[in-house]
Design a protein around this motif. Sequence first.
Motif, short mmCIF file in Angstrom:
data_model
loop_
_atom_site.label_atom_id
_atom_site.label_comp_id
_atom_site.label_asym_id
_atom_site.label_seq_id
_atom_site.Cartn_x
_atom_site.Cartn_y
_atom_site.Cartn_z
N ILE A 154 48.89 -0.28 -58.73
CA ILE A 154 48.30 0.80 -57.94
C ILE A 154 47.69 0.18 -56.69
N ASP A 155 48.01 0.73 -55.53
CA ASP A 155 47.49 0.19 -54.28
C ASP A 155 46.04 0.59 -54.05
N LEU A 156 45.70 1.82 -54.39
CA LEU A 156 44.33 2.31 -54.20
C LEU A 156 43.96 3.23 -55.35
N GLN A 157 42.93 2.87 -56.08
CA GLN A 157 42.46 3.68 -57.21
C GLN A 157 41.15 4.37 -56.84
N VAL A 158 41.15 5.69 -56.85
CA VAL A 158 39.94 6.48 -56.61
C VAL A 158 39.21 6.66 -57.94
N LEU A 159 37.90 6.44 -57.93
CA LEU A 159 37.09 6.60 -59.14
C LEU A 159 35.83 7.40 -58.83
N GLY A 160 35.42 8.22 -59.81
CA GLY A 160 34.08 8.75 -59.84
C GLY A 160 33.30 7.95 -60.87
N LEU A 161 32.09 8.40 -61.19
CA LEU A 161 31.24 7.68 -62.13
C LEU A 161 30.53 8.67 -63.03
N HIS A 178 30.70 5.79 -67.48
CA HIS A 178 32.13 5.76 -67.75
C HIS A 178 32.94 5.88 -66.46
N ILE A 179 34.12 5.30 -66.48
CA ILE A 179 35.10 5.43 -65.39
C ILE A 179 36.40 5.90 -66.03
N GLY A 180 37.07 6.86 -65.38
CA GLY A 180 38.08 7.60 -66.09
C GLY A 180 37.35 8.28 -67.23
N PHE A 181 37.93 8.23 -68.43
CA PHE A 181 37.19 8.66 -69.62
C PHE A 181 36.94 7.47 -70.54
N ASN A 182 36.80 6.28 -69.95
CA ASN A 182 36.49 5.09 -70.73
C ASN A 182 34.99 5.10 -71.02
N VAL A 209 30.39 8.05 -55.36
CA VAL A 209 29.28 8.53 -56.19
C VAL A 209 28.35 9.37 -55.33
N ARG A 210 27.99 10.54 -55.87
CA ARG A 210 27.12 11.47 -55.16
C ARG A 210 25.96 11.88 -56.06
N GLY A 261 23.54 -4.81 -62.23
CA GLY A 261 23.06 -5.32 -63.50
C GLY A 261 24.09 -6.17 -64.22
N PRO A 262 23.80 -6.50 -65.47
CA PRO A 262 24.74 -7.31 -66.26
C PRO A 262 26.06 -6.59 -66.44
N ILE A 263 27.14 -7.36 -66.50
CA ILE A 263 28.46 -6.80 -66.77
C ILE A 263 28.61 -6.67 -68.28
N LYS A 264 28.77 -5.44 -68.75
CA LYS A 264 28.87 -5.21 -70.19
C LYS A 264 29.66 -3.94 -70.45
N THR A 265 30.35 -3.92 -71.58
CA THR A 265 31.21 -2.79 -71.90
C THR A 265 30.41 -1.52 -72.19
N GLU A 266 29.12 -1.67 -72.48
CA GLU A 266 28.28 -0.50 -72.70
C GLU A 266 28.05 0.28 -71.41
N ILE A 267 28.32 -0.33 -70.27
CA ILE A 267 28.37 0.35 -68.97
C ILE A 267 29.74 0.00 -68.38
N PRO A 268 30.78 0.77 -68.72
CA PRO A 268 32.13 0.39 -68.29
C PRO A 268 32.26 0.13 -66.79
N ALA A 269 31.54 0.90 -65.97
CA ALA A 269 31.65 0.72 -64.52
C ALA A 269 31.13 -0.63 -64.06
N SER A 270 30.32 -1.31 -64.89
CA SER A 270 29.81 -2.62 -64.48
C SER A 270 30.94 -3.64 -64.33
N LEU A 271 32.07 -3.40 -65.01
CA LEU A 271 33.21 -4.31 -64.88
C LEU A 271 33.81 -4.28 -63.48
N LEU A 272 33.48 -3.24 -62.72
CA LEU A 272 33.97 -3.18 -61.34
C LEU A 272 33.41 -4.31 -60.49
N GLN A 273 32.30 -4.88 -60.92
CA GLN A 273 31.73 -6.02 -60.18
C GLN A 273 32.69 -7.20 -60.11
N THR A 274 33.64 -7.25 -61.03
CA THR A 274 34.59 -8.36 -61.07
C THR A 274 35.77 -8.16 -60.13
#
Length: 242
Positions: free
Chosen positions: A126-133, A138-142, A197-198, A212-225
């Motif tokens: 995917i060239d560009l992925q649009v996300l809400g939060l 969660h991102i998507g329904f993750n 995000v609004r 904050g810390p990258i952790k699966t309990e906040i899926p969006a935190s993985l976006l930091q990577t």
Amino acid sequence: MNRLIFRSTQELNEAGAGIIVGLLQTNPKAVLGLATGSTPIGIYEELVKSHRRGLVSFRSATSFNLDEYVGLPPEHSQSYHYYMQQHLFSHIDLPASRANIPDGTAADLAGECERYNKLLDDAKQIDLQVLGLGHNGHIGFNEPDQSLVSGTHVVTLEAATREANARFFDKPEDVPTHALTMGVGTILKAKTILLVVRGADKADIVFRALTGPIKTEIPASLLQTHPNLVVLLDEQAGRLFS
């Protein structure tokens, strides 16, 4: 990470649409990852305006939606098939054969996940992925969990997620309990991620997700990577960053 805070909703919408238009102008065959919900509606409206002005064409592009409710037929007013037709697809020249959305009515949901993963694999990236939060990160329904699934999968929606989406349904009990969603691994493979995000109610979770810390309990935190994350915030959502 490129984080931008906008004083007005219109400026945010125009910036988001401008990023997508710019991509399609330089790469007409771009693969777009699309989101639903209230957050991207204004961006889609600006894309429609740009298309009508002749500034952008989608006829050579391909799109993949993040998710779909389980059990809602495409013609249901709250299905994401219906949403995309109403807000974008019926107003632009994207061929229907290249507008991909998971089928939440499939008799074999596991098979549908495999089918969607195959389509994504065939598209390469995917060239560009649009996300809400989501309010719970969660991102998507993750949804938050001890571990996250990489590919497309069936997810049980948390009570908080169903409550947040209940405003779109006649009765809270009408909100589906399950959804099909693109996995976090697939999301993170995108060349560029556009997180939008609004609202003051998202200020705390977006700050924690991105600082904050990258952790699966906040899926969006993985976006930091991700090496090319663009974050568009209105002033209320971005108030903790100042």
